[in-house]
Design a protein around this motif. Structure first.
Motif, PDB file in Angstrom:
ATOM      1  N   ASP A  41      32.635  34.354  39.788  1.00 60.63           N
ATOM      2  CA  ASP A  41      33.645  34.301  40.651  1.00 60.63           C
ATOM      3  C   ASP A  41      33.493  35.389  41.582  1.00 60.63           C
ATOM      4  OD1 ASP A  41      34.730  31.806  39.901  1.00 60.63           O
ATOM      5  OD2 ASP A  41      36.434  33.114  38.681  1.00 60.63           O
ATOM      6  N   VAL A  42      33.456  36.489  41.304  1.00 61.78           N
ATOM      7  CA  VAL A  42      33.117  37.728  42.250  1.00 61.78           C
ATOM      8  C   VAL A  42      32.014  37.572  43.059  1.00 61.78           C
ATOM      9  CG1 VAL A  42      32.461  40.254  42.180  1.00 61.78           C
ATOM     10  CG2 VAL A  42      34.170  39.435  40.589  1.00 61.78           C
ATOM     11  N   GLY A  43      30.914  36.871  42.624  1.00 65.81           N
ATOM     12  CA  GLY A  43      29.792  36.315  43.548  1.00 65.81           C
ATOM     13  C   GLY A  43      30.162  35.582  44.624  1.00 65.81           C
ATOM     14  N   ASP A  44      31.106  34.785  44.216  1.00 63.69           N
ATOM     15  CA  ASP A  44      31.491  33.678  45.281  1.00 63.69           C
ATOM     16  C   ASP A  44      32.472  34.509  46.308  1.00 63.69           C
ATOM     17  OD1 ASP A  44      30.093  31.677  43.945  1.00 63.69           O
ATOM     18  OD2 ASP A  44      31.581  31.111  42.958  1.00 63.69           O
ATOM     19  N   ILE A  49      34.046  36.811  51.481  1.00 64.85           N
ATOM     20  CA  ILE A  49      34.297  38.009  52.435  1.00 64.85           C
ATOM     21  C   ILE A  49      33.349  38.218  53.513  1.00 64.85           C
ATOM     22  CG2 ILE A  49      34.326  40.448  52.413  1.00 64.85           C
ATOM     23  CD1 ILE A  49      36.815  39.577  50.915  1.00 64.85           C
ATOM     24  N   GLN A  50      32.032  37.810  53.214  1.00 64.32           N
ATOM     25  CA  GLN A  50      31.164  37.985  54.285  1.00 64.32           C
ATOM     26  C   GLN A  50      31.668  36.845  55.546  1.00 64.32           C
ATOM     27  OE1 GLN A  50      27.447  37.266  52.224  1.00 64.32           O
ATOM     28  NE2 GLN A  50      26.891  39.340  52.819  1.00 64.32           N
ATOM     29  N   ALA A  51      31.858  35.703  55.048  1.00 65.87           N
ATOM     30  CA  ALA A  51      32.312  34.605  55.958  1.00 65.87           C
ATOM     31  C   ALA A  51      33.354  35.060  56.800  1.00 65.87           C
ATOM     32  CB  ALA A  51      32.607  33.218  55.195  1.00 65.87           C
ATOM     33  N   ASN A  52      34.478  35.796  56.243  1.00 64.98           N
ATOM     34  CA  ASN A  52      35.736  36.040  56.743  1.00 64.98           C
ATOM     35  C   ASN A  52      35.503  37.168  57.694  1.00 64.98           C
ATOM     36  OD1 ASN A  52      38.600  36.147  56.754  1.00 64.98           O
ATOM     37  ND2 ASN A  52      38.376  37.918  56.281  1.00 64.98           N
ATOM     38  N   LEU A  69      40.232  34.681  45.440  1.00 63.53           N
ATOM     39  CA  LEU A  69      41.061  35.769  44.928  1.00 63.53           C
ATOM     40  C   LEU A  69      41.732  35.622  43.796  1.00 63.53           C
ATOM     41  CD1 LEU A  69      41.771  37.484  48.441  1.00 63.53           C
ATOM     42  CD2 LEU A  69      40.250  38.699  46.824  1.00 63.53           C
ATOM     43  N   SER A  70      42.528  34.522  43.870  1.00 67.82           N
ATOM     44  CA  SER A  70      43.462  34.133  42.897  1.00 67.82           C
ATOM     45  C   SER A  70      42.761  33.675  41.679  1.00 67.82           C
ATOM     46  CB  SER A  70      44.047  32.840  43.339  1.00 67.82           C
ATOM     47  OG  SER A  70      44.952  32.154  42.413  1.00 67.82           O
ATOM     48  N   ASP A  71      41.579  33.339  41.776  1.00 67.44           N
ATOM     49  CA  ASP A  71      40.728  32.932  40.379  1.00 67.44           C
ATOM     50  C   ASP A  71      40.113  34.438  39.770  1.00 67.44           C
ATOM     51  OD1 ASP A  71      40.565  30.252  40.667  1.00 67.44           O
ATOM     52  OD2 ASP A  71      38.505  30.028  41.362  1.00 67.44           O
ATOM     53  N   SER A  75      41.285  35.690  35.897  1.00 71.29           N
ATOM     54  CA  SER A  75      40.388  36.451  35.107  1.00 71.29           C
ATOM     55  C   SER A  75      40.648  37.750  34.527  1.00 71.29           C
ATOM     56  CB  SER A  75      38.888  36.204  35.955  1.00 71.29           C
ATOM     57  OG  SER A  75      38.418  35.015  36.006  1.00 71.29           O
ATOM     58  N   ILE A  76      40.942  38.543  35.536  1.00 73.63           N
ATOM     59  CA  ILE A  76      41.395  39.869  35.101  1.00 73.63           C
ATOM     60  C   ILE A  76      42.596  39.952  34.286  1.00 73.63           C
ATOM     61  CG2 ILE A  76      42.408  42.201  36.246  1.00 73.63           C
ATOM     62  CD1 ILE A  76      40.180  41.595  38.438  1.00 73.63           C
ATOM     63  N   ILE A  77      43.699  39.150  34.589  1.00 69.48           N
ATOM     64  CA  ILE A  77      44.989  39.336  33.670  1.00 69.48           C
ATOM     65  C   ILE A  77      44.569  38.510  32.313  1.00 69.48           C
ATOM     66  CG2 ILE A  77      47.060  38.158  33.542  1.00 69.48           C
ATOM     67  CD1 ILE A  77      47.328  38.016  36.652  1.00 69.48           C
ATOM     68  N   VAL A  78      43.707  37.507  32.333  1.00 72.67           N
ATOM     69  CA  VAL A  78      43.403  37.140  31.042  1.00 72.67           C
ATOM     70  C   VAL A  78      42.644  37.921  30.268  1.00 72.67           C
ATOM     71  CG1 VAL A  78      42.251  35.043  29.852  1.00 72.67           C
ATOM     72  CG2 VAL A  78      43.824  34.589  31.657  1.00 72.67           C
ATOM     73  N   LEU A  79      41.576  38.486  30.887  1.00 72.52           N
ATOM     74  CA  LEU A  79      40.655  39.495  30.067  1.00 72.52           C
ATOM     75  C   LEU A  79      41.342  40.779  29.507  1.00 72.52           C
ATOM     76  CD1 LEU A  79      37.460  39.225  32.479  1.00 72.52           C
ATOM     77  CD2 LEU A  79      37.578  38.762  29.993  1.00 72.52           C
TER      78      LEU A  79
END
Length: 108
Positions: A41-44, A49-52, A69-71, A75-79
């Motif tokens: 997800d961080v890679g995506d 971010i580059q596209a933006n 960003l939501s994904d 992940s951070i919350i669950v981990l």
């Protein structure tokens, strides 16, 4: 929405995913597998971010950026939960310490 509400929502979704994983593969994902999914997800996110910023072409990048960003937050919350970390407390502590450090650097 308060952080605890976000956390509750994220953990409820994780429970649903775990049920689906058990149905599909006979077991739920480990924290290692969740972390690997997060890395993807961080890679995506980096590409969006580059596209933006206008240096990569991705259709509807703003909507996709919000989704990714939501994904990542999910992940951070669950981990954090699965590793026994009080993410809200750690965030408050860390940002407070960093703000103090940066303020000190600016004052010198």
């Amino acid at each position: 929405m308060k952080f605890r509400d976000l956390e509750k929502s994220a953990l409820h979704l994780n429970e649903l995913y775990e049920q689906l994983e058990i149905k599909r593969w006979g077991r739920s994902w480990s924290t290692t597998e969740l972390a690997l999914g997060f890395v993807g997800d961080v890679g995506d996110l980096a590409k969006l971010i580059q596209a933006n910023a206008g240096i990569r072409d991705i259709d509807d990048c703003k909507a996709k950026l919000g989704h990714e960003l939501s994904d990542c937050l999910w992940s951070i919350i669950v981990l954090a939960h699965k590793c026994g970390i009080d993410l809200e407390a750690e965030f408050v502590k860390n940002t407070g310490e960093l703000a103090e450090y940066v303020s000190g650097e600016l004052a010198s």
